[in-house]
Design a protein around this motif. Structure first.
Motif, short mmCIF file in Angstrom:
data_model
loop_
_atom_site.label_atom_id
_atom_site.label_comp_id
_atom_site.label_asym_id
_atom_site.label_seq_id
_atom_site.Cartn_x
_atom_site.Cartn_y
_atom_site.Cartn_z
N ALA A 188 0.84 -1.21 0.00
CA ALA A 188 0.00 0.00 0.00
C ALA A 188 0.86 1.25 0.00
O ALA A 188 0.35 2.36 0.16
N GLN A 189 2.17 1.07 -0.21
CA GLN A 189 3.06 2.24 -0.17
C GLN A 189 2.74 3.25 -1.28
O GLN A 189 2.97 4.44 -1.13
N HIS A 190 2.19 2.75 -2.39
CA HIS A 190 1.85 3.67 -3.49
C HIS A 190 0.69 4.59 -3.12
O HIS A 190 0.42 5.56 -3.81
N LEU A 191 -0.03 4.26 -2.03
CA LEU A 191 -1.17 5.09 -1.61
C LEU A 191 -0.78 6.04 -0.47
O LEU A 191 -1.58 6.86 -0.04
N LYS A 192 0.48 5.90 0.01
CA LYS A 192 0.90 6.58 1.24
C LYS A 192 0.72 8.10 1.17
O LYS A 192 0.11 8.69 2.06
N ASN A 193 1.25 8.73 0.12
CA ASN A 193 1.18 10.20 0.06
C ASN A 193 -0.25 10.69 0.11
O ASN A 193 -0.57 11.62 0.85
N GLU A 194 -1.10 10.06 -0.66
CA GLU A 194 -2.49 10.51 -0.71
C GLU A 194 -3.19 10.24 0.63
O GLU A 194 -3.96 11.07 1.12
N ILE A 195 -2.90 9.09 1.24
CA ILE A 195 -3.52 8.79 2.53
C ILE A 195 -3.02 9.79 3.58
O ILE A 195 -3.80 10.32 4.36
N GLU A 196 -1.71 10.09 3.54
CA GLU A 196 -1.15 11.05 4.50
C GLU A 196 -1.82 12.41 4.35
O GLU A 196 -2.23 13.02 5.33
N ALA A 219 -7.20 -1.16 14.55
CA ALA A 219 -6.38 -0.71 13.41
C ALA A 219 -6.95 -1.19 12.08
O ALA A 219 -7.56 -2.26 12.00
N ILE A 220 -6.74 -0.32 11.08
CA ILE A 220 -7.05 -0.69 9.69
C ILE A 220 -5.71 -0.97 9.02
O ILE A 220 -4.82 -0.12 9.04
N ILE A 221 -5.56 -2.15 8.47
CA ILE A 221 -4.31 -2.50 7.79
C ILE A 221 -4.59 -2.52 6.29
O ILE A 221 -5.43 -3.28 5.82
N VAL A 222 -3.91 -1.64 5.57
CA VAL A 222 -4.12 -1.59 4.12
C VAL A 222 -3.00 -2.36 3.44
O VAL A 222 -1.81 -2.05 3.64
N GLN A 223 -3.36 -3.35 2.67
CA GLN A 223 -2.35 -4.17 2.00
C GLN A 223 -2.95 -4.75 0.72
O GLN A 223 -3.78 -5.66 0.75
N SER A 224 -2.52 -4.20 -0.41
CA SER A 224 -2.98 -4.76 -1.67
C SER A 224 -2.07 -5.93 -2.02
O SER A 224 -0.86 -5.87 -1.78
N THR A 225 -2.63 -7.00 -2.58
CA THR A 225 -1.82 -8.20 -2.75
C THR A 225 -1.53 -8.49 -4.22
O THR A 225 -1.78 -9.57 -4.72
N TYR A 226 -0.99 -7.47 -4.88
CA TYR A 226 -0.54 -7.65 -6.27
C TYR A 226 0.86 -8.26 -6.22
O TYR A 226 1.44 -8.43 -5.14
N SER A 227 1.43 -8.54 -7.37
CA SER A 227 2.72 -9.23 -7.45
C SER A 227 3.83 -8.46 -6.71
O SER A 227 3.95 -7.25 -6.93
N PRO A 228 4.64 -9.07 -5.86
CA PRO A 228 4.64 -10.48 -5.49
C PRO A 228 3.52 -10.79 -4.48
O PRO A 228 3.64 -10.49 -3.30
N GLN A 229 2.47 -11.41 -4.98
CA GLN A 229 1.25 -11.65 -4.20
C GLN A 229 1.52 -12.38 -2.89
O GLN A 229 1.02 -11.98 -1.83
N ASP A 230 2.32 -13.46 -2.98
CA ASP A 230 2.48 -14.31 -1.80
C ASP A 230 3.19 -13.55 -0.68
O ASP A 230 2.85 -13.68 0.49
N GLU A 231 4.16 -12.74 -1.09
CA GLU A 231 4.88 -11.93 -0.11
C GLU A 231 3.93 -10.96 0.60
O GLU A 231 3.99 -10.79 1.81
N VAL A 246 -7.17 2.96 -15.04
CA VAL A 246 -7.69 2.00 -14.06
C VAL A 246 -7.56 2.62 -12.67
O VAL A 246 -6.96 3.68 -12.50
N THR A 247 -8.08 1.94 -11.65
CA THR A 247 -7.95 2.49 -10.30
C THR A 247 -6.58 2.12 -9.74
O THR A 247 -5.85 1.29 -10.31
N ASN A 248 -6.28 2.70 -8.58
CA ASN A 248 -4.96 2.45 -7.99
C ASN A 248 -4.96 1.33 -6.94
O ASN A 248 -4.19 1.37 -6.00
N THR A 249 -5.83 0.32 -7.12
CA THR A 249 -5.72 -0.85 -6.25
C THR A 249 -4.37 -1.52 -6.47
O THR A 249 -3.82 -2.16 -5.58
N ILE A 250 -3.84 -1.36 -7.68
CA ILE A 250 -2.51 -1.85 -8.04
C ILE A 250 -1.78 -0.67 -8.68
O ILE A 250 -2.37 0.02 -9.52
#
Ligand code: R5P
Length: 284
Positions: free
Chosen positions: A9-17, A51-63, A264-268
């Protein structure tokens, strides 16, 4: 309510901040790194109850999935009472049934694992919303329709929203109803063992702008086929959108070449993730 951002979810950090204060959310610091052998290490650096934990599971998905579980375990260990997982893109959601003997229902395995630690699960535009029932707690499928509609409102004008197949019709309907425009879907007709004909059902696209809406774009094949048919039928501008830009190699370029705009949206995070779902997350 504390908010924790995983690596997915680091790609969403600035906007969330930027926006978190007005939504009364406070960040909780976590340390995330890898051991030399590649295993993940996480450490929660604050206290709290929920707590709300934001974590999108795009590649590397398993990680990303493992990290979500480790964060859940760490937060429970710290005494957090309620944990909410926000997983904008849920990996493995497309394997939602057994098609060959011996296969798993992968989405069920993933949801059950998340349910060990998390009380609630929020996802965006799940491939098969019925699979939410596999999550043991409260599970919600959020719609990106409002964000998509507002992005394309001025571009589409009085145009048409189309789903590439009947299965995606509800997505097209949701966007079209917000925009107050017509909607329909493509129908696939097999005309020979090797040829499938795709036609928009009961709608005239001639001279109109069209927005095609789907949940996922992977190879881009579905969207390119639909766009080419619309061009042949005399559509004006062709816009293409999806919630999740999974994009196989070269797909962004191929789709972009075939249409007037791809967004597209920024889920990924991708170069065309121009539509933000952050306000929907912060409303939780
Ligand atoms: C299929 O069920 C999905 O809703 C999408 O239509 C599909 O994943 C798109 O795949 P591709 O971009 O490879 O055509």
């Amino acid at each position: 309510m504390k908010i924790v951002l995983g690596s997915g979810a680091q790609h969403l950090k600035n906007e969330i901040e930027e926006k978190s204060q007005s939504y009364k959310k406070e960040f909780l610091e976590v340390e995330i790194k890898k051991f030399p052998d590649g295993e993940k290490y996480v450490r929660v650096l604050g206290e709290g109850e929920e707590a709300i934990i934001v974590q999108s599971t795009y590649s590397p998905q398993d990680e990303h999935l493992i990290e979500l579980l480790l964060l859940g375990d760490a937060l429970k260990e710290k005494g957090f009472k309620k944990l909410i997982a926000v997983v904008p893109y849920l990996a493995y959601s497309r394997q939602d049934r057994v098609t060959k003997d011996g296969e798993p229902i992968s989405v069920r395995a993933v949801m059950k694992a998340i349910g060990i630690y998390y009380d609630e699960l929020y996802v965006f535009d799940l491939h098969n919303p019925k699979t939410l029932e596999f999550f043991p707690g409260k599970a919600v499928n959020l719609s990106p329709a409002r964000a998509i509609a507002s992005y394309f409102k001025d571009k589409l004008g009085e145009g048409i929203v189309l789903a590439p197949d009947k299965g995606a019709l509800e997505r097209a309907r949701a966007v079209a109803e917000i925009l107050g425009v017509e909607f329909s879907h493509f129908e696939k007709k097999r005309i020979s063992p090797t040829e499938v004909q795709m036609t928009p059902v009961d709608i005239d696209v001639t001279g109109k702008n069209v927005l095609i809406v789907d949940d996922i774009i992977s190879t881009g094949g579905t969207m390119i086929r639909a766009a080419n048919i619309l061009k042949e039928m005399g559509a004006k501008k062709i816009y293409v959108t999806a919630t999740h830009g999974v994009f196989a190699k070269g797909a962004i370029e191929r789709v972009s070449k075939a249409v007037d705009e791809l967004a597209v949206t920024n889920t990924i995070p991708t170069p065309v993730s121009k539509i933000s779902i952050v306000p929907d997350i912060l409303k939780l």
